[in-house]
Design an enzyme around this catalytic site. Structure first.
Site, PDB file in Angstrom:
ATOM      1  N   ILE A 155       1.149  -1.369   0.357  1.00 57.13           N
ATOM      2  CA  ILE A 155       0.375   0.088  -0.341  1.00 57.13           C
ATOM      3  C   ILE A 155       1.118   0.727  -0.585  1.00 57.13           C
ATOM      4  O   ILE A 155       0.930   2.148  -0.970  1.00 57.13           O
ATOM      5  CB  ILE A 155      -0.942   0.190   1.263  1.00 57.13           C
ATOM      6  N   ASP A 174      10.578   2.795   6.464  1.00 49.08           N
ATOM      7  CA  ASP A 174      10.445   0.886   6.501  1.00 49.08           C
ATOM      8  C   ASP A 174      11.296  -0.089   7.239  1.00 49.08           C
ATOM      9  O   ASP A 174      12.811   1.035   7.000  1.00 49.08           O
ATOM     10  CB  ASP A 174      10.091   0.402   5.005  1.00 49.08           C
ATOM     11  N   ALA A 234      -3.914   1.958   8.320  1.00 51.72           N
ATOM     12  CA  ALA A 234      -3.704   0.801   8.761  1.00 51.72           C
ATOM     13  C   ALA A 234      -4.452  -0.118   9.674  1.00 51.72           C
ATOM     14  O   ALA A 234      -5.091  -0.671   9.275  1.00 51.72           O
ATOM     15  CB  ALA A 234      -2.576   0.936   9.260  1.00 51.72           C
ATOM     16  N   ASP A 259      -9.356   5.614   8.949  1.00 52.99           N
ATOM     17  CA  ASP A 259     -10.178   4.945   8.710  1.00 52.99           C
ATOM     18  C   ASP A 259     -10.442   4.092   9.793  1.00 52.99           C
ATOM     19  O   ASP A 259     -11.089   2.515   9.757  1.00 52.99           O
ATOM     20  CB  ASP A 259      -9.277   4.351   7.684  1.00 52.99           C
ATOM     21  N   GLU A 264     -13.101  -0.987  17.189  1.00 50.14           N
ATOM     22  CA  GLU A 264     -14.552  -0.984  16.022  1.00 50.14           C
ATOM     23  C   GLU A 264     -15.324  -1.326  16.186  1.00 50.14           C
ATOM     24  O   GLU A 264     -16.225  -2.480  16.595  1.00 50.14           O
ATOM     25  CB  GLU A 264     -14.172  -0.927  14.637  1.00 50.14           C
ATOM     26  N   HIS A 282     -13.827   1.828   8.417  1.00 49.52           N
ATOM     27  CA  HIS A 282     -13.004   0.973   8.159  1.00 49.52           C
ATOM     28  C   HIS A 282     -13.000   1.218   6.365  1.00 49.52           C
ATOM     29  O   HIS A 282     -13.695  -0.687   6.231  1.00 49.52           O
ATOM     30  CB  HIS A 282     -13.103  -0.288   9.003  1.00 49.52           C
TER      31      HIS A 282
HETATM   32  P1  NAD Z   1       2.711  -4.782   3.671  1.00 51.12           P
HETATM   33  O1  NAD Z   1       3.120  -5.962   4.548  1.00 51.12           O
HETATM   34  O2  NAD Z   1       3.350  -5.009   2.514  1.00 51.12           O
HETATM   35  O3  NAD Z   1       3.746  -3.992   4.195  1.00 51.12           O
HETATM   36  C1  NAD Z   1       3.829  -3.368   5.243  1.00 51.12           C
HETATM   37  C2  NAD Z   1       5.183  -2.283   5.721  1.00 51.12           C
HETATM   38  O4  NAD Z   1       5.305  -2.008   6.688  1.00 51.12           O
HETATM   39  C3  NAD Z   1       6.818  -3.662   5.064  1.00 51.12           C
HETATM   40  O5  NAD Z   1       6.828  -2.729   4.203  1.00 51.12           O
HETATM   41  C4  NAD Z   1       6.916  -3.906   6.596  1.00 51.12           C
HETATM   42  O6  NAD Z   1       8.798  -4.008   6.648  1.00 51.12           O
HETATM   43  C5  NAD Z   1       6.940  -2.498   6.762  1.00 51.12           C
HETATM   44  N1  NAD Z   1       7.412  -2.556   8.169  1.00 51.12           N
HETATM   45  C6  NAD Z   1       6.882  -3.384   9.632  1.00 51.12           C
HETATM   46  N2  NAD Z   1       7.011  -3.390  10.794  1.00 51.12           N
HETATM   47  C7  NAD Z   1       7.283  -1.938  10.716  1.00 51.12           C
HETATM   48  C8  NAD Z   1       8.507  -0.657  12.009  1.00 51.12           C
HETATM   49  N3  NAD Z   1       7.959  -1.259  12.973  1.00 51.12           N
HETATM   50  N4  NAD Z   1       7.930  -0.247  11.242  1.00 51.12           N
HETATM   51  C9  NAD Z   1       8.671   0.484   9.624  1.00 51.12           C
HETATM   52  N5  NAD Z   1       7.698  -0.191   8.401  1.00 51.12           N
HETATM   53  C10 NAD Z   1       7.325  -1.521   9.435  1.00 51.12           C
HETATM   54  O7  NAD Z   1       1.205  -4.550   4.000  1.00 51.12           O
HETATM   55  P2  NAD Z   1       0.735  -3.925   2.499  1.00 51.12           P
HETATM   56  O8  NAD Z   1      -0.673  -4.764   1.779  1.00 51.12           O
HETATM   57  O9  NAD Z   1       1.473  -2.416   1.944  1.00 51.12           O
HETATM   58  O10 NAD Z   1      -0.669  -3.223   4.217  1.00 51.12           O
HETATM   59  C11 NAD Z   1      -0.458  -2.552   5.678  1.00 51.12           C
HETATM   60  C12 NAD Z   1      -1.040  -2.298   6.945  1.00 51.12           C
HETATM   61  O11 NAD Z   1      -2.750  -1.564   6.041  1.00 51.12           O
HETATM   62  C13 NAD Z   1      -1.958  -3.877   6.931  1.00 51.12           C
HETATM   63  O12 NAD Z   1      -0.947  -4.606   7.489  1.00 51.12           O
HETATM   64  C14 NAD Z   1      -3.133  -4.156   7.386  1.00 51.12           C
HETATM   65  O13 NAD Z   1      -3.263  -3.911   8.582  1.00 51.12           O
HETATM   66  C15 NAD Z   1      -3.686  -2.559   6.674  1.00 51.12           C
HETATM   67  N6  NAD Z   1      -5.052  -3.175   6.189  1.00 51.12           N
HETATM   68  C16 NAD Z   1      -5.919  -1.076   5.922  1.00 51.12           C
HETATM   69  C17 NAD Z   1      -7.325  -1.809   6.012  1.00 51.12           C
HETATM   70  C18 NAD Z   1      -8.309  -0.776   5.888  1.00 51.12           C
HETATM   71  O14 NAD Z   1      -9.379  -1.479   5.226  1.00 51.12           O
HETATM   72  N7  NAD Z   1      -8.073   0.349   6.023  1.00 51.12           N
HETATM   73  C19 NAD Z   1      -7.306  -2.679   4.295  1.00 51.12           C
HETATM   74  C20 NAD Z   1      -5.740  -3.377   4.046  1.00 51.12           C
HETATM   75  C21 NAD Z   1      -4.854  -3.496   4.653  1.00 51.12           C
END
Ligand code: NAD
Length: 308
Positions: A155, A174, A234, A259, A264, A282
């Site tokens: 994302i 990251d 997130a 969001d 929730e 959400h």
């Molecule tokens: P992803 O796994 O592709 O990316 C997450 C990134 O965070 C990774 O690159 C990882 O290295 C990094 N990371 C992990 N721990 C960290 C830390 N302590 N400090 C810095 N970076 C760190 O995941 P994504 O698909 O991009 O999704 C991210 C988050 O979005 C999901 O985990 C989920 O919680 C949330 N999400 C929310 C919705 C929504 O409806 N609002 C939908 C989908 C996902």
């Protein structure tokens, strides 16, 4: 073609029609939506695959009744409704479709930022109430501003791509920063502290894990510009909501777009009382396209896995 005609798939939550059709080409497919734990536990023993979304819960009790079950498939990302430990013990694969949602979540981030900066919600409400308060609704541009992306995964990197279109300066943080991805997305690495200090918009895209719980709290908020916006799509627990409320109330930061919430729905949260907060329930992945992709991707993965 493999012989899946004796294999049975139970769909326990609404998934896209295209996904159901795809599964029907290969397996016997039944739907049983809205069952409680006891009903699902009774039903599941006859099936090779169980397909769910964020509901129903796939509990130990259900899994222990599922003597034939090979796969639990989650159309979407989060696996918190599935007892992963019991799946592992029983040799049941768990699959999901994390790539399906990135575009929708990334677009919501921009919808929220633009909506906040151009007062879209207030404009619409005021006009429907018969007002024309043009002067009060003067907004701000995204153009030329700095966006700080915390968590540069699927994302986060998609956000960078869109931000480039707005001619924003993109910085990212990251724990596993990839120079290659950063340069492809025209994003510069920043330490977490630098990102907080330099960004006009801080947007969060890390998973909720022990290391990220409360990652944005009083100290981090106080490092941000007082003109900055925080965007959280997130998980609620990544931001300390009490600290955020205090920061917004005292003007430590200018606003927040949220969001996701610790609870929730966030019933009774003081954040609901603030004009400086824009809220959505959400909705990140709630688009036709994301839900379609989520279903089709897990259907493809089920076929692939059972073909092996
Ligand atoms: P992803 O796994 O592709 O990316 C997450 C990134 O965070 C990774 O690159 C990882 O290295 C990094 N990371 C992990 N721990 C960290 C830390 N302590 N400090 C810095 N970076 C760190 O995941 P994504 O698909 O991009 O999704 C991210 C988050 O979005 C999901 O985990 C989920 O919680 C949330 N999400 C929310 C919705 C929504 O409806 N609002 C939908 C989908 C996902």
């Amino acid at each position: 073609m493999f012989d899946g005609e004796n294999m049975k798939v139970l769909i326990a939550s609404d998934i896209a029609d295209d996904a159901v059709s795809l599964l029907q080409e290969h397996f016997v497919v039944d739907s049983a939506i809205g069952l409680d734990e006891v009903e699902l536990a009774r039903k599941v023993h006859d099936y090779d695959v169980l397909v769910v979304r964020s509901k129903p819960k796939v509990t130990k009790k259900i899994l222990e009744n599922a003597s034939k079950l090979k796969i639990v498939a989650r159309a979407g990302v989060g696996l918190d409704n599935i007892d992963l430990e019991t799946c592992k013990k029983r040799g049941i694969s768990v699959i999901n479709s994390p790539t399906a949602l990135s575009e929708s979540v990334a677009e919501l981030v921009f919808a929220m930022m633009l909506s906040f900066e151009r007062n879209i919600v207030r404009s619409d409400n005021s006009m429907k109430e018969g007002s024309w308060i043009k002067k009060e609704l003067k907004g701000r541009e995204l153009f030329g501003k700095t966006i700080g992306i915390v968590g540069f995964g699927r994302i986060g990197s998609h956000i960078a791509m869109i931000a480039n279109g707005f001619r924003m300066k993109v910085i990212g943080y990251d724990i596993n920063w990839s120079e290659e991805l950063g340069s492809k997305m025209q994003a510069e690495y920043a330490s977490f502290e630098d990102l907080l200090r330099k960004s006009d918009y801080v947007t969060l895209h890390v998973p909720l894990i022990p290391q990220t719980r409360g990652m944005i709290s009083k100290d981090e908020l106080s490092m941000m510009k007082d003109s900055a916006l925080l965007i959280n799509t997130a998980r609620g627990g990544v931001v300390d909501e009490k600290a955020l409320y205090e920061a917004l109330k005292s003007g430590t930061i200018r606003g927040a777009c949220l969001d996701v919430f610790e609870n929730e729905p966030p019933t009774g949260s003081p954040l609901l009382t603030l004009d400086s907060v824009l809220l959505t329930p959400h909705l990140g992945a709630s688009t036709n396209e994301a839900q379609n992709r989520a279903g089709v991707i897990v259907a493809e993965k089920i076929i692939e896995e059972l073909k092996r």
